[in-house]
Motif scaffolding. Structure first.
Motif, PDB file in Angstrom:
ATOM      1  N   ARG A  18      39.578 -16.841 -24.031  1.00 13.94           N
ATOM      2  CA  ARG A  18      39.635 -18.435 -22.902  1.00 13.94           C
ATOM      3  C   ARG A  18      40.647 -18.852 -23.652  1.00 13.94           C
ATOM      4  NH1 ARG A  18      33.191 -19.146 -22.535  1.00 13.94           N
ATOM      5  NH2 ARG A  18      32.496 -17.391 -21.337  1.00 13.94           N
ATOM      6  N   ALA A  19      40.267 -19.205 -24.912  1.00 13.26           N
ATOM      7  CA  ALA A  19      41.944 -19.839 -25.079  1.00 13.26           C
ATOM      8  C   ALA A  19      43.415 -19.444 -24.522  1.00 13.26           C
ATOM      9  CB  ALA A  19      41.664 -19.861 -26.506  1.00 13.26           C
ATOM     10  N   LEU A  20      43.173 -18.289 -24.626  1.00 14.32           N
ATOM     11  CA  LEU A  20      44.673 -17.276 -24.515  1.00 14.32           C
ATOM     12  C   LEU A  20      44.840 -17.886 -23.319  1.00 14.32           C
ATOM     13  CD1 LEU A  20      44.555 -14.558 -26.195  1.00 14.32           C
ATOM     14  CD2 LEU A  20      45.940 -15.923 -26.867  1.00 14.32           C
ATOM     15  N   GLU A  21      43.687 -17.481 -22.587  1.00 12.97           N
ATOM     16  CA  GLU A  21      44.033 -17.038 -20.912  1.00 12.97           C
ATOM     17  C   GLU A  21      44.343 -19.360 -20.436  1.00 12.97           C
ATOM     18  OE1 GLU A  21      41.039 -17.291 -16.915  1.00 12.97           O
ATOM     19  OE2 GLU A  21      40.223 -15.905 -18.980  1.00 12.97           O
ATOM     20  N   ALA A  22      43.607 -19.998 -21.463  1.00 16.53           N
ATOM     21  CA  ALA A  22      44.408 -21.600 -21.690  1.00 16.53           C
ATOM     22  C   ALA A  22      45.438 -21.559 -21.047  1.00 16.53           C
ATOM     23  CB  ALA A  22      42.567 -22.696 -21.874  1.00 16.53           C
ATOM     24  N   ARG A  23      46.010 -20.960 -22.323  1.00 18.97           N
ATOM     25  CA  ARG A  23      47.266 -21.759 -22.884  1.00 18.97           C
ATOM     26  C   ARG A  23      48.512 -20.746 -21.465  1.00 18.97           C
ATOM     27  NH1 ARG A  23      45.239 -21.108 -27.835  1.00 18.97           N
ATOM     28  NH2 ARG A  23      46.063 -19.239 -28.114  1.00 18.97           N
ATOM     29  N   GLY A  24      47.970 -19.880 -20.720  1.00 21.57           N
ATOM     30  CA  GLY A  24      48.522 -18.653 -20.110  1.00 21.57           C
ATOM     31  C   GLY A  24      49.243 -17.815 -20.901  1.00 21.57           C
ATOM     32  N   VAL A  25      48.162 -17.110 -22.235  1.00 17.62           N
ATOM     33  CA  VAL A  25      49.316 -15.954 -22.675  1.00 17.62           C
ATOM     34  C   VAL A  25      47.791 -14.976 -22.524  1.00 17.62           C
ATOM     35  CG1 VAL A  25      49.147 -15.047 -24.879  1.00 17.62           C
ATOM     36  CG2 VAL A  25      49.541 -17.431 -25.110  1.00 17.62           C
ATOM     37  N   ARG A  26      48.590 -14.092 -21.838  1.00 18.46           N
ATOM     38  CA  ARG A  26      48.542 -12.878 -20.685  1.00 18.46           C
ATOM     39  C   ARG A  26      47.692 -12.039 -22.185  1.00 18.46           C
ATOM     40  NH1 ARG A  26      49.716  -7.496 -18.769  1.00 18.46           N
ATOM     41  NH2 ARG A  26      48.979  -7.485 -17.386  1.00 18.46           N
ATOM     42  N   ALA A  27      47.047 -11.359 -22.155  1.00 20.20           N
ATOM     43  CA  ALA A  27      45.973 -10.864 -23.573  1.00 20.20           C
ATOM     44  C   ALA A  27      45.353  -9.622 -22.088  1.00 20.20           C
ATOM     45  CB  ALA A  27      44.682 -11.448 -24.171  1.00 20.20           C
ATOM     46  N   LEU A  28      45.045  -8.033 -23.355  1.00 19.72           N
ATOM     47  CA  LEU A  28      44.115  -7.729 -22.832  1.00 19.72           C
ATOM     48  C   LEU A  28      43.118  -7.078 -23.268  1.00 19.72           C
ATOM     49  CD1 LEU A  28      44.353  -4.497 -21.481  1.00 19.72           C
ATOM     50  CD2 LEU A  28      45.268  -3.314 -22.826  1.00 19.72           C
ATOM     51  N   TYR A  29      42.091  -7.759 -22.932  1.00 24.89           N
ATOM     52  CA  TYR A  29      40.584  -7.889 -22.354  1.00 24.89           C
ATOM     53  C   TYR A  29      40.383  -6.859 -23.900  1.00 24.89           C
ATOM     54  CZ  TYR A  29      40.924 -12.134 -20.287  1.00 24.89           C
ATOM     55  OH  TYR A  29      41.668 -13.129 -19.686  1.00 24.89           O
ATOM     56  N   PRO A  30      40.463  -4.937 -22.629  1.00 24.04           N
ATOM     57  CA  PRO A  30      39.548  -4.150 -24.075  1.00 24.04           C
ATOM     58  C   PRO A  30      40.074  -4.172 -24.883  1.00 24.04           C
ATOM     59  CG  PRO A  30      40.385  -3.492 -21.552  1.00 24.04           C
ATOM     60  CD  PRO A  30      41.245  -5.697 -21.552  1.00 24.04           C
ATOM     61  N   GLY A  43      46.734   2.210 -20.367  1.00 24.54           N
ATOM     62  CA  GLY A  43      44.831   2.183 -20.944  1.00 24.54           C
ATOM     63  C   GLY A  43      44.203   1.659 -19.689  1.00 24.54           C
ATOM     64  N   SER A  44      45.291   0.873 -18.807  1.00 23.80           N
ATOM     65  CA  SER A  44      43.781   0.172 -18.090  1.00 23.80           C
ATOM     66  C   SER A  44      43.827   1.383 -16.275  1.00 23.80           C
ATOM     67  CB  SER A  44      45.076  -1.006 -16.943  1.00 23.80           C
ATOM     68  OG  SER A  44      45.063  -2.449 -18.152  1.00 23.80           O
ATOM     69  N   ARG A  45      44.262   2.273 -16.635  1.00 26.51           N
ATOM     70  CA  ARG A  45      44.059   3.886 -15.765  1.00 26.51           C
ATOM     71  C   ARG A  45      42.765   4.075 -15.730  1.00 26.51           C
ATOM     72  NH1 ARG A  45      48.990   6.146 -15.279  1.00 26.51           N
ATOM     73  NH2 ARG A  45      50.594   4.206 -15.717  1.00 26.51           N
ATOM     74  N   ILE A  46      42.976   4.479 -17.444  1.00 25.37           N
ATOM     75  CA  ILE A  46      41.565   5.008 -17.519  1.00 25.37           C
ATOM     76  C   ILE A  46      41.102   4.786 -17.703  1.00 25.37           C
ATOM     77  CG2 ILE A  46      41.650   6.499 -19.771  1.00 25.37           C
ATOM     78  CD1 ILE A  46      43.770   7.073 -20.616  1.00 25.37           C
ATOM     79  N   SER A  47      40.504   3.215 -18.165  1.00 24.40           N
ATOM     80  CA  SER A  47      39.535   2.162 -18.039  1.00 24.40           C
ATOM     81  C   SER A  47      38.527   2.603 -16.984  1.00 24.40           C
ATOM     82  CB  SER A  47      39.778   1.239 -17.875  1.00 24.40           C
ATOM     83  OG  SER A  47      38.375  -0.039 -17.848  1.00 24.40           O
ATOM     84  N   ALA A  48      39.711   2.366 -15.608  1.00 19.93           N
ATOM     85  CA  ALA A  48      39.254   2.337 -14.245  1.00 19.93           C
ATOM     86  C   ALA A  48      38.626   3.974 -13.884  1.00 19.93           C
ATOM     87  CB  ALA A  48      40.804   1.869 -13.264  1.00 19.93           C
ATOM     88  N   VAL A  49      38.692   4.507 -14.366  1.00 19.14           N
ATOM     89  CA  VAL A  49      38.742   6.055 -14.121  1.00 19.14           C
ATOM     90  C   VAL A  49      37.481   6.679 -14.778  1.00 19.14           C
ATOM     91  CG1 VAL A  49      38.677   8.659 -14.055  1.00 19.14           C
ATOM     92  CG2 VAL A  49      40.812   7.138 -13.587  1.00 19.14           C
ATOM     93  N   PHE A  50      36.950   5.715 -15.963  1.00 23.45           N
ATOM     94  CA  PHE A  50      35.562   5.509 -16.976  1.00 23.45           C
ATOM     95  C   PHE A  50      34.441   4.668 -15.751  1.00 23.45           C
ATOM     96  CE2 PHE A  50      37.738   8.625 -19.274  1.00 23.45           C
ATOM     97  CZ  PHE A  50      36.596   9.293 -20.271  1.00 23.45           C
ATOM     98  N   GLU A  51      35.612   3.618 -15.073  1.00 24.72           N
ATOM     99  CA  GLU A  51      33.979   2.613 -14.750  1.00 24.72           C
ATOM    100  C   GLU A  51      33.739   2.881 -13.809  1.00 24.72           C
ATOM    101  OE1 GLU A  51      36.618  -0.949 -14.749  1.00 24.72           O
ATOM    102  OE2 GLU A  51      36.333  -1.466 -16.312  1.00 24.72           O
TER     103      GLU A  51
END
Length: 161
Positions: free
Chosen positions: A135-147, A2-10
């Motif tokens: 932001r809350a997940l990032e503050a706790r160190g949990v990796r999340a997919l923002y898209p 998904g990240s690769r497809i998103s990068a192509v479209f960006e």
């Protein structure tokens, strides 16, 4: 993947304004090529008639009232979503998810609940809540997919139909 497809479209997708202009030109071209102009005078060109119809009182400006209503729905939805009590509620709920999957599900659920109240409110709350949860997940160190969180924020649009 998904990240690769998103990068192509960006990298390749044009600006939304460019798309709007291109679609307007395509629509005008189709109207000129396939349109029927029953009120057009014999000596008047189809392009001039089309432009006159677009700018006349029954053309483009007919959408002004509707456009203003939609703007007011979104502006008042944002004002309500940014109010103290709603922001406090969203801020408290943002700390609840412990995993990326739980976060996406919760963002979608909250957006749907607010979308049942009003579609503009659900749209704005979904976006603001997705940002707060990320932001809350990032503050706790949990990796999340923002898209994925952003897409879950749009789930509120599914319930008001």
């Amino acid at each position: 993947m998904g990240s690769r497809i998103s990068a192509v479209f960006e990298r390749t997708a044009p600006d939304p304004f460019v798309l709007a202009v291109l679609l307007t030109l395509v629509t005008a071209g189709l109207a000129l090529g396939l349109g029927d102009f029953p009120g057009k005078a014999e000596d008047e060109s189809a392009a001039v008639y089309l432009l006159d119809a677009w700018r006349a009182g029954d053309g483009l400006w007919r959408f002004l009232g509707f456009g203003m209503q939609m703007c007011l729905v979104l502006v008042t939805g944002h004002a309500l979503a940014a109010s103290g009590p709603v922001r406090a509620l969203l801020g408290g709920l943002a700390g609840v998810p412990r995993s990326a999957a739980h976060a996406a599900a919760m963002v979608g659920f909250v957006a749907c609940v607010f979308g049942l109240i009003n579609w503009g409110l659900g749209l704005i709350v979904g976006a603001l809540f997705a940002r707060d949860v990320a932001r809350a997940l990032e503050a706790r160190g949990v990796r999340a997919l923002y898209p994925l969180l952003a897409a879950a924020g749009y789930c509120g649009m599914a319930v008001w139909h």
